[in-house]
Design a protein around this motif. Structure first.
Motif, short mmCIF file in Angstrom:
data_model
loop_
_atom_site.label_atom_id
_atom_site.label_comp_id
_atom_site.label_asym_id
_atom_site.label_seq_id
_atom_site.Cartn_x
_atom_site.Cartn_y
_atom_site.Cartn_z
N PRO A 10 0.80 -1.22 0.00
CA PRO A 10 0.00 0.00 0.00
C PRO A 10 0.85 1.28 0.00
N ARG A 14 -14.07 -1.57 -4.90
CA ARG A 14 -14.99 -0.46 -4.66
C ARG A 14 -14.75 0.69 -5.63
N LEU A 19 -13.89 7.69 -1.25
CA LEU A 19 -13.02 7.02 -0.29
C LEU A 19 -13.03 7.79 1.04
C1 LIG Z 1 -1.49 3.21 -5.08
C2 LIG Z 1 -2.03 2.03 -4.29
C3 LIG Z 1 -0.86 1.27 -3.66
C4 LIG Z 1 -2.96 2.58 -3.20
O1 LIG Z 1 -3.45 1.48 -2.46
P1 LIG Z 1 -3.80 1.66 -0.89
O2 LIG Z 1 -2.63 2.23 -0.15
O3 LIG Z 1 -4.36 0.36 -0.43
O4 LIG Z 1 -4.97 2.77 -0.97
P2 LIG Z 1 -6.08 3.17 0.09
O5 LIG Z 1 -5.69 2.75 1.48
O6 LIG Z 1 -6.38 4.60 -0.09
O7 LIG Z 1 -7.34 2.33 -0.39
C5 LIG Z 1 -8.65 2.73 -0.06
C6 LIG Z 1 -9.64 1.76 -0.70
O8 LIG Z 1 -9.48 1.79 -2.12
C7 LIG Z 1 -9.15 0.49 -2.60
N1 LIG Z 1 -8.13 0.60 -3.63
C8 LIG Z 1 -6.90 1.11 -3.52
N2 LIG Z 1 -6.23 1.00 -4.67
C9 LIG Z 1 -7.10 0.39 -5.52
C10 LIG Z 1 -6.98 -0.02 -6.88
N3 LIG Z 1 -5.86 0.17 -7.59
N4 LIG Z 1 -8.05 -0.59 -7.45
C11 LIG Z 1 -9.17 -0.79 -6.79
N5 LIG Z 1 -9.35 -0.45 -5.48
C12 LIG Z 1 -8.30 0.14 -4.87
C13 LIG Z 1 -8.60 -0.25 -1.39
O9 LIG Z 1 -8.78 -1.65 -1.53
C14 LIG Z 1 -9.44 0.31 -0.28
O10 LIG Z 1 -10.71 -0.29 -0.29
P3 LIG Z 1 -11.38 -0.86 1.06
O11 LIG Z 1 -11.49 0.34 1.98
O12 LIG Z 1 -12.69 -1.37 0.60
O13 LIG Z 1 -10.44 -1.88 1.59
C15 LIG Z 1 -2.86 1.07 -5.21
O14 LIG Z 1 -3.92 1.80 -5.80
C16 LIG Z 1 -2.01 0.47 -6.30
O15 LIG Z 1 -1.24 -0.46 -6.07
N6 LIG Z 1 -2.14 0.98 -7.55
C17 LIG Z 1 -1.41 0.50 -8.70
C18 LIG Z 1 -0.33 1.50 -9.10
C19 LIG Z 1 -0.90 2.81 -9.58
O16 LIG Z 1 -2.12 3.02 -9.64
N7 LIG Z 1 0.04 3.70 -9.92
C20 LIG Z 1 -0.30 5.00 -10.47
C21 LIG Z 1 -0.23 4.89 -11.95
S1 LIG Z 1 -0.57 6.46 -12.75
#
Ligand SMILES: CC(C)(COP(=O)(O)OP(=O)(O)OC[C@H]1O[C@@H](n2cnc3c(N)ncnc32)[C@H](O)[C@@H]1OP(=O)(O)O)[C@@H](O)C(=O)NCCC(=O)NCCS
Length: 101
Positions: free
Chosen positions: A9, A86, A53
């Motif tokens: 995360p 979500r 969120l």
């Molecule tokens: C960036 C990232 C690590 C954030 O994840 P995180 O730290 O878990 O984020 P949060 O704590 O804010 O998550 C809040 C909610 O959103 C969900 N969520 C977070 N990222 C998500 C994603 N990529 N897809 C779907 N849902 C996501 C989480 O599961 C959580 O849901 P819950 O409360 O029902 O458990 C994650 O989105 C990720 O790995 N993304 C891929 C890389 C990316 O997007 N890079 C940017 C490219 S431009």
């Protein structure tokens, strides 16, 4: 900035460490070039995410670090949003933002 797919995360403490390392890295290795800001273009900076969120989520807290300048439509979010989650089922724009290093 780059937020890779491998390594979530994204807690605030990890961001603090990464920004601190960047602020130290650039003057040391590129002393003749000023690196005063970091810029980011990402679906993670779509301001609409804050309506879907909790305020204490990592993504919303990450967004709050930035001055978000504008947004643009893109399909790139499809690569990053997990199906069935979500955040699935709607479009997310790309936000462009910056912060002071
Ligand atoms: C960036 C990232 C690590 C954030 O994840 P995180 O730290 O878990 O984020 P949060 O704590 O804010 O998550 C809040 C909610 O959103 C969900 N969520 C977070 N990222 C998500 C994603 N990529 N897809 C779907 N849902 C996501 C989480 O599961 C959580 O849901 P819950 O409360 O029902 O458990 C994650 O989105 C990720 O790995 N993304 C891929 C890389 C990316 O997007 N890079 C940017 C490219 S431009």
């Amino acid at each position: 900035m780059h937020i890779p797919e491998c390594c979530g995360p994204l807690p605030p403490a990890a961001c603090d460490v990464a920004f601190a390392r960047a602020a130290e890295f650039f003057p040391r290795h590129f002393p003749d070039e000023p690196y005063e800001v970091a810029v980011c273009m990402s679906w993670l900076l779509d301001p609409a995410l804050a309506d879907h969120l909790p305020a204490e989520s990592n993504i919303v807290r990450f967004q709050r670090r930035f001055a978000i300048v504008d947004t643009q439509e893109s399909d790139s979010f499809e690569r990053f949003v997990m199906p069935g989650s979500r955040l699935d089922g709607r479009r997310w724009d790309i936000g462009r933002g910056w912060l002071e290093l």
